[in-house]
Design an enzyme around this catalytic site. Structure first.
Site, PDB file in Angstrom:
ATOM      1  N   ALA A 132      12.935   4.674  -9.045  1.00  0.00           N
ATOM      2  CA  ALA A 132      13.649   3.396  -8.897  1.00  0.00           C
ATOM      3  C   ALA A 132      12.665   2.249  -8.697  1.00  0.00           C
ATOM      4  CB  ALA A 132      14.628   3.468  -7.730  1.00  0.00           C
TER       5      ALA A 132
ATOM      6  N   GLY B 252      -5.009  -1.971  -4.561  1.00  0.00           N
ATOM      7  CA  GLY B 252      -5.148  -0.512  -4.454  1.00  0.00           C
ATOM      8  C   GLY B 252      -6.335   0.000  -5.255  1.00  0.00           C
TER       9      GLY B 252
ATOM     10  N   TYR C  20      10.707   6.736  -6.000  1.00  0.00           N
ATOM     11  CA  TYR C  20       9.564   6.328  -6.838  1.00  0.00           C
ATOM     12  C   TYR C  20      10.053   5.841  -8.212  1.00  0.00           C
ATOM     13  CZ  TYR C  20       4.956   6.749  -9.112  1.00  0.00           C
ATOM     14  OH  TYR C  20       3.779   6.505  -9.789  1.00  0.00           O
TER      15      TYR C  20
ATOM     16  N   LYS D  60       9.601   2.062  -9.768  1.00  0.00           N
ATOM     17  CA  LYS D  60       8.858   1.794 -11.013  1.00  0.00           C
ATOM     18  C   LYS D  60       9.771   1.182 -12.084  1.00  0.00           C
ATOM     19  CE  LYS D  60       4.839   3.230  -9.538  1.00  0.00           C
ATOM     20  NZ  LYS D  60       3.715   2.288  -9.371  1.00  0.00           N
TER      21      LYS D  60
HETATM   22  N1  LIG Z   1      -1.670   9.324 -10.677  1.00  0.00           N
HETATM   23  C1  LIG Z   1      -0.655   9.312 -11.516  1.00  0.00           C
HETATM   24  O1  LIG Z   1      -0.348  10.338 -12.167  1.00  0.00           O
HETATM   25  C2  LIG Z   1       0.151   8.068 -11.729  1.00  0.00           C
HETATM   26  C3  LIG Z   1       1.120   8.089 -12.744  1.00  0.00           C
HETATM   27  C4  LIG Z   1       1.877   6.941 -12.965  1.00  0.00           C
HETATM   28  C5  LIG Z   1       1.679   5.822 -12.190  1.00  0.00           C
HETATM   29  N2  LIG Z   1       0.738   5.840 -11.207  1.00  0.00           N
HETATM   30  C6  LIG Z   1       0.596   4.618 -10.411  1.00  0.00           C
HETATM   31  O2  LIG Z   1      -0.742   4.155 -10.466  1.00  0.00           O
HETATM   32  C7  LIG Z   1      -1.060   3.465  -9.263  1.00  0.00           C
HETATM   33  C8  LIG Z   1      -2.333   4.042  -8.665  1.00  0.00           C
HETATM   34  O3  LIG Z   1      -2.120   5.421  -8.409  1.00  0.00           O
HETATM   35  P1  LIG Z   1      -3.314   6.452  -8.118  1.00  0.00           P
HETATM   36  O4  LIG Z   1      -2.899   7.719  -8.739  1.00  0.00           O
HETATM   37  O5  LIG Z   1      -4.612   5.840  -8.448  1.00  0.00           O
HETATM   38  O6  LIG Z   1      -3.141   6.604  -6.532  1.00  0.00           O
HETATM   39  P2  LIG Z   1      -4.239   6.782  -5.351  1.00  0.00           P
HETATM   40  O7  LIG Z   1      -3.467   7.273  -4.191  1.00  0.00           O
HETATM   41  O8  LIG Z   1      -5.405   7.574  -5.837  1.00  0.00           O
HETATM   42  O9  LIG Z   1      -4.735   5.294  -5.099  1.00  0.00           O
HETATM   43  C9  LIG Z   1      -3.853   4.305  -4.630  1.00  0.00           C
HETATM   44  C10 LIG Z   1      -4.628   3.301  -3.796  1.00  0.00           C
HETATM   45  O10 LIG Z   1      -3.704   2.279  -3.378  1.00  0.00           O
HETATM   46  C11 LIG Z   1      -3.978   1.967  -2.010  1.00  0.00           C
HETATM   47  N3  LIG Z   1      -2.789   1.409  -1.376  1.00  0.00           N
HETATM   48  C12 LIG Z   1      -1.626   2.058  -1.073  1.00  0.00           C
HETATM   49  N4  LIG Z   1      -0.787   1.217  -0.442  1.00  0.00           N
HETATM   50  C13 LIG Z   1      -1.413   0.022  -0.346  1.00  0.00           C
HETATM   51  C14 LIG Z   1      -1.052  -1.236   0.193  1.00  0.00           C
HETATM   52  N5  LIG Z   1       0.136  -1.417   0.783  1.00  0.00           N
HETATM   53  N6  LIG Z   1      -1.946  -2.248   0.120  1.00  0.00           N
HETATM   54  C15 LIG Z   1      -3.146  -2.081  -0.454  1.00  0.00           C
HETATM   55  N7  LIG Z   1      -3.546  -0.905  -1.009  1.00  0.00           N
HETATM   56  C16 LIG Z   1      -2.687   0.125  -0.936  1.00  0.00           C
HETATM   57  C17 LIG Z   1      -4.379   3.311  -1.395  1.00  0.00           C
HETATM   58  O11 LIG Z   1      -5.087   3.129  -0.177  1.00  0.00           O
HETATM   59  C18 LIG Z   1      -5.223   3.913  -2.521  1.00  0.00           C
HETATM   60  O12 LIG Z   1      -6.585   3.568  -2.396  1.00  0.00           O
HETATM   61  C19 LIG Z   1       0.170   3.609  -8.360  1.00  0.00           C
HETATM   62  O13 LIG Z   1       0.977   2.459  -8.474  1.00  0.00           O
HETATM   63  C20 LIG Z   1       0.885   4.815  -8.948  1.00  0.00           C
HETATM   64  O14 LIG Z   1       2.268   4.793  -8.667  1.00  0.00           O
HETATM   65  C21 LIG Z   1      -0.025   6.923 -10.959  1.00  0.00           C
END
Ligand SMILES: NC(=O)c1ccc[n+]([C@@H]2O[C@H](COP(=O)([O-])OP(=O)(O)OC[C@H]3O[C@@H](n4cnc5c(N)ncnc54)[C@H](O)[C@@H]3O)[C@@H](O)[C@H]2O)c1
Length: 252
Positions: A157, A13, A155, A159
């Site tokens: 669950a 991702g 979500y 995490k």
């Molecule tokens: N943004 C926040 O506040 C936050 C907080 C806690 C945790 N997170 C976690 O951090 C991680 C990244 O989040 P983000 O905010 O950068 O999100 P984002 O949506 O900006 O980026 C996520 C990326 O993952 C890719 N992706 C999704 N499903 C995929 C798959 N099946 N195979 C390959 N790539 C895939 C998407 O295309 C995207 O480019 C996630 O796991 C999210 O749950 C984010």
């Protein structure tokens, strides 16, 4: 902190958001980075950014929630780069809704993308890591998986599941010099959270913001540094841990 020259990393991702920042941070420290996202197009700008900091990027497009695709992707990386030292399971998404409104497929999708993807990639990566007796696996959890968040039963669950997965795998592979840790971000401004204020409403958002002692959301780089810490040579005796990067939101 030690440099990661000679190390090969895979960040899932990594086309944008936190994953992109993690890929860039590992690249700045000298790692060759395989950039995974759903399509090659999604990976392109991160690949260019990695090359711009003078490191090597490999395109690893795949849907990591699909076991066969994840397995084939990791085999290709190992074939092309000779090994895999670092796996960052970052791919994730949201389908927020109160449980009374949440559809079954919103539960299933989040479990598949956020939890099963990490299992898929780790299962394929652990064998080469065991062979080389070296590995660093970092899973992207969330404070929602620690404290729970209304509107996010799926979500939270997924995490929380990632945290259990982190600890179980850490125990399985510790004797092979492979560490497995998790980073749990609070609020980070990315495409995932951009519309949160509209979704939850102004007053709920104000309440959520008031619960952040540091008084601000995280930058993607705040999270990337924590991931890089677990990937460093010096963190070799730290495993099965969850590091919150949340401005003090969840303590204890
Ligand atoms: N943004 C926040 O506040 C936050 C907080 C806690 C945790 N997170 C976690 O951090 C991680 C990244 O989040 P983000 O905010 O950068 O999100 P984002 O949506 O900006 O980026 C996520 C990326 O993952 C890719 N992706 C999704 N499903 C995929 C798959 N099946 N195979 C390959 N790539 C895939 C998407 O295309 C995207 O480019 C996630 O796991 C999210 O749950 C984010």
């Amino acid at each position: 902190m030690s440099d990661l020259s000679g190390r090969v990393a895979l960040v899932t991702g990594a086309g944008k958001g936190i994953g992109r920042a993690v890929a860039l941070e590992l690249a700045r420290r000298g790692a060759t980075v395989a950039i995974n996202d759903l399509t090659g197009n999604n990976c392109e700008s991160t690949i260019q950014a990695v090359e711009a900091v003078g490191s090597v990027a490999v395109c690893a497009a795949a849907d990591v929630s699909d076991f066969a695709q994840a397995e084939a992707m990791i085999k290709e990386i190992v074939d092309a780069c000779g090994k895999l030292d670092i796996l960052v399971n970052n791919a994730g998404t949201t389908r927020d809704n109160l449980i009374i409104r949440m559809a079954e497929d919103e539960w299933d999708l989040i479990m598949r993308v956020n939890l099963k993807s990490a299992w898929n990639c780790a299962k394929a990566a652990v064998r080469p890591m065991m062979r080389q007796r070296y590995g660093r696996i970092v899973n992207m959890a969330s404070v929602s998986g620690i404290a729970g968040q209304a509107g996010q039963t799926n979500y939270s669950a997924s995490k929380a599941g990632l945290i259990g997965f982190t600890k179980a795998l850490a125990r399985e592979v510790a004797s092979r010099n492979i560490t497995v840790n998790a980073v749990a971000p609070g609020f980070v401004l990315t495409d995932l959270t951009r519309n949160l204020p509209q979704q939850v409403g102004e007053s709920a958002m104000a309440q959520l913001n008031a619960a952040i002692p540091m008084g601000r959301w995280a930058e993607v780089e705040d999270v990337a540094y924590a991931v890089a810490f677990f990937c460093a040579e010096e963190a070799g005796y730290i495993t099965g841990q969850v590091l919150s990067v949340d401005g003090g939101m969840v303590m204890g």
